[in-house]
Write a protein that holds these residues in place. Structure first.
Motif, short mmCIF file in Angstrom:
data_model
loop_
_atom_site.label_atom_id
_atom_site.label_comp_id
_atom_site.label_asym_id
_atom_site.label_seq_id
_atom_site.Cartn_x
_atom_site.Cartn_y
_atom_site.Cartn_z
N ILE A 4 -6.49 -5.67 0.10
CA ILE A 4 -5.24 -5.81 0.47
C ILE A 4 -5.21 -7.06 1.60
O ILE A 4 -4.37 -7.70 1.77
CB ILE A 4 -4.75 -4.78 1.13
N ALA A 237 -5.98 1.50 -1.48
CA ALA A 237 -4.83 1.29 -0.51
C ALA A 237 -3.74 1.94 -1.19
O ALA A 237 -3.42 1.66 -2.47
CB ALA A 237 -4.50 -0.20 -0.45
N GLU A 239 0.32 3.27 -1.27
CA GLU A 239 1.67 3.15 -0.43
C GLU A 239 2.01 4.81 -0.56
O GLU A 239 2.02 5.55 -1.47
CB GLU A 239 2.53 2.46 -1.37
N HIS A 262 -4.79 3.46 8.46
CA HIS A 262 -3.32 2.62 7.98
C HIS A 262 -3.52 1.08 8.41
O HIS A 262 -4.16 0.76 9.03
CB HIS A 262 -2.21 3.28 8.75
N TYR A 266 0.58 1.17 4.49
CA TYR A 266 -0.23 1.64 3.54
C TYR A 266 -1.72 2.46 4.08
O TYR A 266 -1.92 2.43 5.43
CB TYR A 266 -1.18 0.43 3.08
N SER A 299 1.91 9.41 -3.42
CA SER A 299 1.55 8.04 -3.27
C SER A 299 1.34 7.17 -4.52
O SER A 299 1.43 7.68 -5.48
CB SER A 299 0.03 8.08 -2.57
N GLU A 301 -1.01 3.51 -5.83
CA GLU A 301 -2.09 2.69 -5.56
C GLU A 301 -1.58 1.22 -5.66
O GLU A 301 -1.40 0.99 -6.71
CB GLU A 301 -3.21 2.90 -6.51
N VAL A 302 -1.82 0.41 -4.61
CA VAL A 302 -1.29 -0.84 -4.65
C VAL A 302 -2.72 -1.61 -4.55
O VAL A 302 -2.58 -3.04 -5.03
CB VAL A 302 -0.47 -1.25 -3.57
#
Ligand code: FES
Length: 480
Positions: A4, A237, A239, A262, A266, A299, A301-302
């Protein structure tokens, strides 16, 4: 996949070296440690050049969880018992000083790097152990307390809480610190001889040389290969994952070995750790995803990524002179999982050492230490290396290349030869020599990263054989 941090900050390109140079200090490696060391020395008035094999922050710095903390798991009880209170205090105070130095640099230079004050917690299932650790850390002058109030998605007995710690965006910080430095990218150092650093783009001559390249690649002198192994760990990561404030890490690996912090909206969920080269079954990301679905069902996943850490025989980094026979070489390595604070400790210690100043914390990090505990660690490390070598010589591959599924790799027989093979989605085979170019251990396939990893000292290569990280310095050759 990019971390990220990489997705949200890009660093400007630097030119490679072209031709020879002379300088006072040459630093090998432009990760957080190398850049901070170079910056501290330049601030102290030295002429400094940084040589980077790839790009600035292209190694572990872009894959860290970026916690700046003196709380390093359950280390203070152990250090007090094994090294004594004086050295344990040196370790503690050096890391607190590093935290303060980050804050000073960030405030004085107005660096916008998402710095946040947070508490750091190490959680566990044994309250007595946690209370003892808190008492030990407190006795050393650290802001530690035991708390039974651990807001985690699974039951624990409590946590050791360190107040007034911090977290940040490592690349935003690094981009600012690196700006005034002379850094040559895409300039791998092939050999170091006395005061010369040999690259394919010219030779740099330096009065002093600092190895800040994650794992020192000169085997003799120093013997760092016999004093460290590497471990990998994985991060998602997420969201829309509701979680308490603070930076959380586990006390032991047996139960719920996960970390949490955090960044903005995220949640970074870490876990799946293993010794490098020992992940033949894979599933590390999938294991984290299962937990994410269970604990944070809303959630998404990013990003996902992994990191690699050097682990020393006694859990203390090696920061200081490289070896008695090389008085002008210095090293900063073995940061365990605490690369941000250890990088700053390295910058302060090596600046003082090179500038002839006394640093009150230098002794505990001295790479020349070699007590009974360390010897035991060395023996264990050597055992692991032998294990890797033994695999190379005696194991017969169970698979043949045509049994590999597309997108997978493994050690197989191919045309009567034992080789490593990656099969792409179209069925094309990419065979490689599975002897690690560092010291010859047999490489293992890592299905989560689609890479060839060395179980001895942690060198890694991509699926086609290109070097990702050392101590090896060359690619593995494709076999015909
Ligand atoms: Fe040392 Fe592979 S990293 S033998």
């Amino acid at each position: 996949m990019d971390s990220i941090w990489s997705q949200t900050c890009s660093l400007r390109d630097r030119q490679p070296l072209s031709g020879g140079r002379k300088t006072e200090i040459a630093v090998i490696g432009a990760g957080m440690a190398g850049i901070l060391i170079a910056s501290a020395l330049q601030e102290a008035g030295a002429r400094v050049i940084v040589l980077e094999a790839d790009r600035v922050a292209s190694g572990q710095t872009r894959n860290t969880t970026a916690k700046i903390t003196s709380q390093h798991g359950l280390i203070y009880r152990k250090l007090t018992d094994t090294l004594g209170r004086d050295k344990a205090r040196q370790y503690a105070m050096a890391n607190e000083a590093a935290l303060a130095e980050y804050r000073r640099i960030i405030v004085e230079n107005g660096i916008d790097c998402d710095l946040e004050n947070q508490c750091a917690y190490v959680y566990g299932s044994d309250a007595k152990t946690l209370r003892t650790e808190a008492a030990c850390a407190q006795a050393l002058g650290l802001p530690a307390t035991f708390t039974a109030d651990a807001a985690l998605p699974f039951p624990v007995a409590g946590a050791v809480r360190f107040a007034n710690q911090a977290q940040f965006h490592p690349l935003k910080f690094l981009a600012s610190i690196a700006e005034p430095l002379t850094v040559y990218e895409n300039t791998p150092v092939k050999a170091v001889e006395d005061h010369s650093l040999v690259t394919e783009r010219g030779t740099v001559t330096a009065d002093k040389i600092v190895f800040a390249c994650h794992y020192p690649f000169v085997n003799f002198p120093g013997l760092y290969f016999a004093r460290m192994h590497q471990e990998r760990s994985y991060v998602l990561a997420l969201e829309d994952a509701s979680f308490a404030d603070g930076m959380w890490i586990f006390a032991d690996r047996e139960k719920n070995p996960y970390s949490f912090r955090h960044w903005k909206s995220y949640l970074l969920l870490g876990g799946g750790g293993h010794r490098c080269g020992e992940n033949s079954t894979g599933g590390r990301y999938d294991g984290l995803r299962q937990k994410a679905r269970k604990w944070f069902p809303q959630s998404r996943e990013v990003a996902h990524w992994s990191a690699q850490d050097c682990v020393t025989a006694d859990d203390v980094p090696y920061i200081g002179p490289y070896a008695p026979s090389r008085p002008d070489w210095y090293v900063a390595t073995g940061f365990q999982k605490w690369g941000m604070t250890a990088s700053m400790v390295s910058a302060m210690l090596l600046r003082d050492s090179i500038c002839g100043r006394k640093n009150p914390y230098a002794e505990v990090f001295d790479p020349g230490r070699f007590d009974a505990e360390a010897v035991a660690g060395v023996m264990e490390e050597s055992g692991q290396a032998v294990k890797g070598l033994a695999r190379r010589f005696f194991q017969i591959p169970a698979e043949t290349a045509n049994k590999l599924a597309p997108g997978h790799g493994g050690v197989v027989f191919l045309d009567g030869e034992k080789v490593g093979v990656y099969k792409d989605e179209d069925g094309t085979l990419y065979p490689v020599d599975i002897r690690c170019p560092h010291l010859g251990c047999q490489l293992e396939w890592n299905p989560d990263e689609k890479s060839w990893d060395c179980p001895c000292h942690g060198s890694r290569f991509d699926r086609y054989g290109k070097l990702i990280s050392g101590p090896a310095q060359t690619d593995i050759h494709a076999t015909p």
